[in-house]
Design a protein around this motif. Structure first.
Motif, short mmCIF file in Angstrom:
data_model
loop_
_atom_site.label_atom_id
_atom_site.label_comp_id
_atom_site.label_asym_id
_atom_site.label_seq_id
_atom_site.Cartn_x
_atom_site.Cartn_y
_atom_site.Cartn_z
N CYS A 154 0.82 -1.21 0.00
CA CYS A 154 0.00 0.00 0.00
C CYS A 154 0.86 1.26 0.00
O CYS A 154 2.06 1.24 0.25
CB CYS A 154 -0.95 -0.01 1.20
SG CYS A 154 -0.13 0.18 2.80
N CYS A 366 -3.97 -10.76 5.53
CA CYS A 366 -3.96 -9.33 5.20
C CYS A 366 -2.77 -8.91 4.34
O CYS A 366 -2.30 -7.77 4.43
CB CYS A 366 -4.02 -8.45 6.44
SG CYS A 366 -5.41 -8.79 7.53
N TRP A 368 -1.32 -7.48 0.89
CA TRP A 368 -1.98 -6.40 0.14
C TRP A 368 -2.82 -6.92 -1.02
O TRP A 368 -3.90 -6.43 -1.29
CB TRP A 368 -0.96 -5.38 -0.34
CG TRP A 368 -1.62 -4.14 -0.89
CD1 TRP A 368 -1.54 -3.65 -2.15
CD2 TRP A 368 -2.49 -3.23 -0.17
NE1 TRP A 368 -2.28 -2.49 -2.28
CE2 TRP A 368 -2.88 -2.21 -1.07
CE3 TRP A 368 -2.98 -3.19 1.14
CZ2 TRP A 368 -3.73 -1.17 -0.71
CZ3 TRP A 368 -3.82 -2.15 1.50
CH2 TRP A 368 -4.18 -1.17 0.58
N THR A 371 -5.94 -8.24 0.49
CA THR A 371 -6.74 -7.12 0.98
C THR A 371 -7.51 -6.47 -0.16
O THR A 371 -8.73 -6.26 -0.06
CB THR A 371 -5.83 -6.08 1.67
OG1 THR A 371 -5.20 -6.69 2.80
CG2 THR A 371 -6.62 -4.87 2.12
N ASN A 393 -1.89 -3.36 7.38
CA ASN A 393 -3.08 -3.61 6.58
C ASN A 393 -4.27 -4.00 7.46
O ASN A 393 -5.41 -3.62 7.19
CB ASN A 393 -2.82 -4.71 5.55
CG ASN A 393 -1.75 -4.30 4.54
OD1 ASN A 393 -1.46 -3.11 4.37
ND2 ASN A 393 -1.17 -5.27 3.86
#
Length: 467
Positions: A154, A366, A368, A371, A393
């Protein structure tokens, strides 16, 4: 060095060629594969560079798809990662040291060989490097090739990595990259408040492993400024503060590949497609999907509690248990466990699974990619992070977006079967989380629709590549 069969006809001569280089780990390879498909769909020719070890695994996992990929202008090459065939690539320190020692010279040689073999036909127009492979930007600059950096995690984690020197100067971390004092911190007033527990390189194992990761990033992070584009698989809605902090970082997400193809691309494990037929037989919004990525390991006690917890929910569940998990940790299912309502697979076609109407919630590590895939399908999360960026995350999912819940561990650090059952019931009965999940899904998908902000950013990048 391995180079797959490639087109050399004159019809390819005017198509810009983009070399893409992911870090040699499942999540990075998968993200870059989806990104490469988007570039190919926009008329660009792609040279996808894998480590030799991962190249062989990826080719074997979807043998029947290779011809269609060659036709879509994606070509696959490989270079050594510096480790022997039998060495443990889940050892982050060993992998990082080998990559930095071996791959730069091999990439430079590969680029020379591509030009030498194919002449102007395959002249590389641009190198898109994983931000975890920043050294490739130095090579591209040296060779006069245009450059872009792509973050597979992220924007907030990219901001952390880019701010290493500032964090040392501000006394947040020491010269080894470790937090000096535990607690909250803020990179700038425009950034979200974070906690030192979310500094991802300090959460990848022991001190030596974390320091090796920090030293690796510190050496090559300065190369980010050589990139003419910074790209990230995120959106403004997900991370407005971090994207404001780094205005050069353009969100082009969510990109996930098609959920309708027979097999997912970029996978290093062969997917068990039988779970899709099994899901077809389950009621809508009934199935717990549990998958923990390519690195997560559970000790024997935790593995048994997880198995019992899934059974105690008295709901159908689809559980991904990698073959290497049982082989390396000797985990065994509890004697009293029956799993009558469940199905266990070694690896799942996750995009198809998460888009299936039978899925009720996602117990996730979790990562990315996971997610983004869960958010884009409006699936509520039960967060069980393992290491690195997954810690942050979880915070994003549970505290910022409020579309998931976390687990509480006992005094021995174990998430009990009772805790799993309790949180599953709480999540599934929370109508507010469900409503927020569906609203966020709509917002995220609007970004890649015609005229969406991520769509427009990606078009600008493609236009620049074709100039």
């Amino acid at each position: 060095m391995n180079i797959t069969a490639r087109k050399t006809t004159s019809e390819m001569s005017n198509i810009p060629t983009v070399l893409v280089l992911p870090f040699p780990a499942q999540g990075h390879v998968n993200s870059f594969m989806n990104f490469s498909r988007k570039l190919a769909e926009n008329g660009l020719k792609i040279i996808f560079v894998n480590s030799e070890f991962n190249h062989k695994r990826m080719m074997a996992s979807w043998e029947e798809s290779k011809d269609s990929l060659v036709e879509s202008n994606i070509e696959f090459v490989s270079i050594p990662d510096g480790l022997g065939p039998e060495e443990d690539r889940s050892d982050s320190k060993k992998l990082i040291v080998a990559v930095s020692r071996s791959m730069p010279a091999m990439l430079e040689k590969l680029i020379g060989d591509v030009v030498c073999v194919n002449g102007n036909c395959s002249r590389i127009s641009c190198i898109v490097a994983d931000v975890s492979m920043g050294w490739a930007l130095e090579i591209a600059s040296k060779l006069g090739i245009r450059r872009a950096a792509l973050s597979t995690y992220c924007a907030t984690m990219f901001a952390l990595q880019y701010s290493l020197r500032r964090m040392v100067d501000d006394g947040i971390i020491d010269c080894n990259g470790m937090p000096i004092q535990k607690g909250p911190f803020q990179l700038s007033p425009s950034m979200p408040i974070m906690h030192t527990d979310q500094i991802f390189w300090s959460k990848v194992g022991d001190f030596d492993c974390g320091k090796a990761g920090f030293d690796y990033m510190k050496r090559f992070t300065q190369a980010f400024d050589l990139a003419e584009w910074w790209l990230c698989n995120t959106t403004y809605e997900l991370e407005p503060k971090s994207l404001s902090f780094l205005p050069k970082l353009l969100p082009i997400g969510p990109y996930m590949g098609s959920s309708h193809s027979t097999r997912s691309l970029g996978q290093l494990w062969e997917e068990d497609l039988s779970c899709l037929n099994w899901l077809d037989q389950q009621p809508p919004c009934s199935v717990i999907y549990a998958a923990f990525g390519s690195f997560t390991l559970f000790n024997s006690n935790q593995f048994k509690e997880l198995a019992l917890g899934l059974e105690f929910t008295n709901r159908p569940f689809l559980w991904v248990v990698r073959s290497d998990v049982n082989n390396s940790t000797k985990n065994e299912y509890p004697d009293e466990w029956h799993a009558n309502l469940g199905k266990i697979v070694g690896w799942a076609p996750q995009k198809q699974v998460l888009s299936h109407p039978a899925i009720a919630c996602f117990i996730s590590h979790c990562g990315w990619n996971s997610t983004i895939e869960g958010l884009c399908n409006g699936v509520p999360f039960l967060c069980w992070p393992y290491f690195a960026d997954q810690i942050y995350n979880k915070h994003l999912i549970c505290e910022e977006l409020k579309v998931g819940l976390g687990f509480d561990s006992d005094e021995k650090g174990i998430v009990s079967s009772g805790e799993i059952k309790k949180k599953v019931e709480k999540l599934i009965n929370d109508e507010n989380i469900k409503a927020r999940s569906m609203k966020l899904k709509e917002m995220l998908l609007s970004n890649i629709a015609e005229g969406g902000r991520s769509s427009e950013n990606f078009k600008k990048f493609v236009k620049w590549l074709k100039e």
